[in-house]
Design a protein around this motif. Sequence first.
Motif, PDB file in Angstrom:
ATOM      1  N   GLU A 175     132.324 158.769 101.537  1.00  9.63           N
ATOM      2  CA  GLU A 175     131.130 157.969 101.721  1.00  9.63           C
ATOM      3  C   GLU A 175     131.536 156.516 101.484  1.00  9.63           C
ATOM      4  OE1 GLU A 175     126.654 157.524  99.723  1.00  9.63           O
ATOM      5  OE2 GLU A 175     127.906 159.280  99.290  1.00  9.63           O
ATOM      6  N   TYR A 176     131.253 155.653 102.438  1.00 11.71           N
ATOM      7  CA  TYR A 176     131.671 154.258 102.321  1.00 11.71           C
ATOM      8  C   TYR A 176     130.942 153.519 101.204  1.00 11.71           C
ATOM      9  CZ  TYR A 176     134.195 154.387 106.818  1.00 11.71           C
ATOM     10  OH  TYR A 176     135.067 154.653 107.844  1.00 11.71           O
ATOM     11  N   THR A 177     129.742 153.964 100.863  1.00  9.80           N
ATOM     12  CA  THR A 177     128.935 153.277  99.852  1.00  9.80           C
ATOM     13  C   THR A 177     128.675 154.222  98.688  1.00  9.80           C
ATOM     14  OG1 THR A 177     126.948 153.936 101.082  1.00  9.80           O
ATOM     15  CG2 THR A 177     127.832 151.751 101.513  1.00  9.80           C
ATOM     16  N   LEU A 178     129.232 153.896  97.537  1.00  5.56           N
ATOM     17  CA  LEU A 178     129.079 154.727  96.343  1.00  5.56           C
ATOM     18  C   LEU A 178     128.508 153.894  95.205  1.00  5.56           C
ATOM     19  CD1 LEU A 178     132.447 156.726  96.323  1.00  5.56           C
ATOM     20  CD2 LEU A 178     130.174 157.605  96.877  1.00  5.56           C
ATOM     21  N   PRO A 179     127.571 154.470  94.420  1.00  2.00           N
ATOM     22  CA  PRO A 179     126.994 153.739  93.288  1.00  2.00           C
ATOM     23  C   PRO A 179     128.066 153.226  92.328  1.00  2.00           C
ATOM     24  CG  PRO A 179     125.760 155.755  93.710  1.00  2.00           C
ATOM     25  CD  PRO A 179     126.983 155.811  94.579  1.00  2.00           C
ATOM     26  N   ARG A 180     127.921 151.983  91.935  1.00  2.00           N
ATOM     27  CA  ARG A 180     128.812 151.307  90.983  1.00  2.00           C
ATOM     28  C   ARG A 180     130.249 151.154  91.496  1.00  2.00           C
ATOM     29  NH1 ARG A 180     126.818 150.684  85.699  1.00  2.00           N
ATOM     30  NH2 ARG A 180     124.539 150.696  85.805  1.00  2.00           N
ATOM     31  N   VAL A 181     130.481 151.457  92.756  1.00  2.00           N
ATOM     32  CA  VAL A 181     131.817 151.291  93.337  1.00  2.00           C
ATOM     33  C   VAL A 181     131.761 150.256  94.451  1.00  2.00           C
ATOM     34  CG1 VAL A 181     133.762 152.409  94.502  1.00  2.00           C
ATOM     35  CG2 VAL A 181     132.446 153.666  92.771  1.00  2.00           C
ATOM     36  N   SER A 182     130.990 150.535  95.486  1.00  2.00           N
ATOM     37  CA  SER A 182     130.803 149.586  96.585  1.00  2.00           C
ATOM     38  C   SER A 182     129.505 149.911  97.301  1.00  2.00           C
ATOM     39  CB  SER A 182     131.971 149.658  97.581  1.00  2.00           C
ATOM     40  OG  SER A 182     131.736 148.774  98.673  1.00  2.00           O
ATOM     41  N   GLN A 183     128.683 148.910  97.502  1.00  2.00           N
ATOM     42  CA  GLN A 183     127.432 149.073  98.239  1.00  2.00           C
ATOM     43  C   GLN A 183     127.446 148.293  99.546  1.00  2.00           C
ATOM     44  OE1 GLN A 183     124.252 151.011  96.874  1.00  2.00           O
ATOM     45  NE2 GLN A 183     126.300 151.885  96.587  1.00  2.00           N
ATOM     46  N   SER A 184     128.617 147.833  99.929  1.00  2.00           N
ATOM     47  CA  SER A 184     128.749 147.063 101.170  1.00  2.00           C
ATOM     48  C   SER A 184     129.988 147.522 101.923  1.00  2.00           C
ATOM     49  CB  SER A 184     128.875 145.563 100.867  1.00  2.00           C
ATOM     50  OG  SER A 184     127.773 145.106 100.122  1.00  2.00           O
TER      51      SER A 184
END
Length: 251
Positions: A122-131
């Motif tokens: 998943e390209y967007t992960l909480p507290r990792v990358s949302q962009s």
Amino acid sequence: MVHFVGAGPGAEDLITLRGKQYLEQADVIIYAGSLVNPALLKWAKEGCAIYNSATMTLEEVLHVMEDGERKGFTTVRLHTGDPAIYGAIKEQMDGLAERGIDYDICPGVSSLFGAAASLQIEYTLPRVSQSVIITRAEGRTPVPEGESLKELASHGATMVLFLSSALAKKVQEDLTAGGYGPDTPVAVVYKATWPDERILRTTLGELPEAMRQADIQKTALIVVGKVLSGDYEKSKLYDPAFTTEYRKGKD
């Protein structure tokens, strides 16, 4: 009418139903032969004129479209992935508009998402990358001021690089200078979803040598970011303590 159709990332069954229907109805198909899976052409009807745009100039492509319009034909311009990303369709649409020719666009599944499916990420992960930054390295074709890899890297977001397989050393140098560490996870997906797909997992520090050894120089996406590491926090959406419009959270 000219239909711009996204062919999908490669697998012949990942074209949309609408795109397949347009192919079946077309009198003329112009396809990006260097990138589109030729297996998709099996849906062309008998007598359909097929052109490979890899050997054509813009004016030659427009001439075929204009000639088809004069004859009352339906033309499909078949682009890889989704034509909105590095599809070079704006100049074609402008050329058609200048000639008074109607057109529409049928979206497709981008290799951006085909690669994510193959990597099972998943390209967007909480507290990792949302962009997600979709870009490419500067080569013979320049990039606008302010969009160099070095400047974009300062965000630390997930990055997906198109058209950069032959510039692995530059990718490494620019992203490192911009703030990504040499241990940043990287995945290279060669021909995502095609029968001969290959996946290379490495780090930014090892990227050029890993790609050299794998002999990957084109037709690949480079995915960079911590989303590849597997570390993340679970989404609040399904947290039993989190209240939503449809569910009251439990203490």
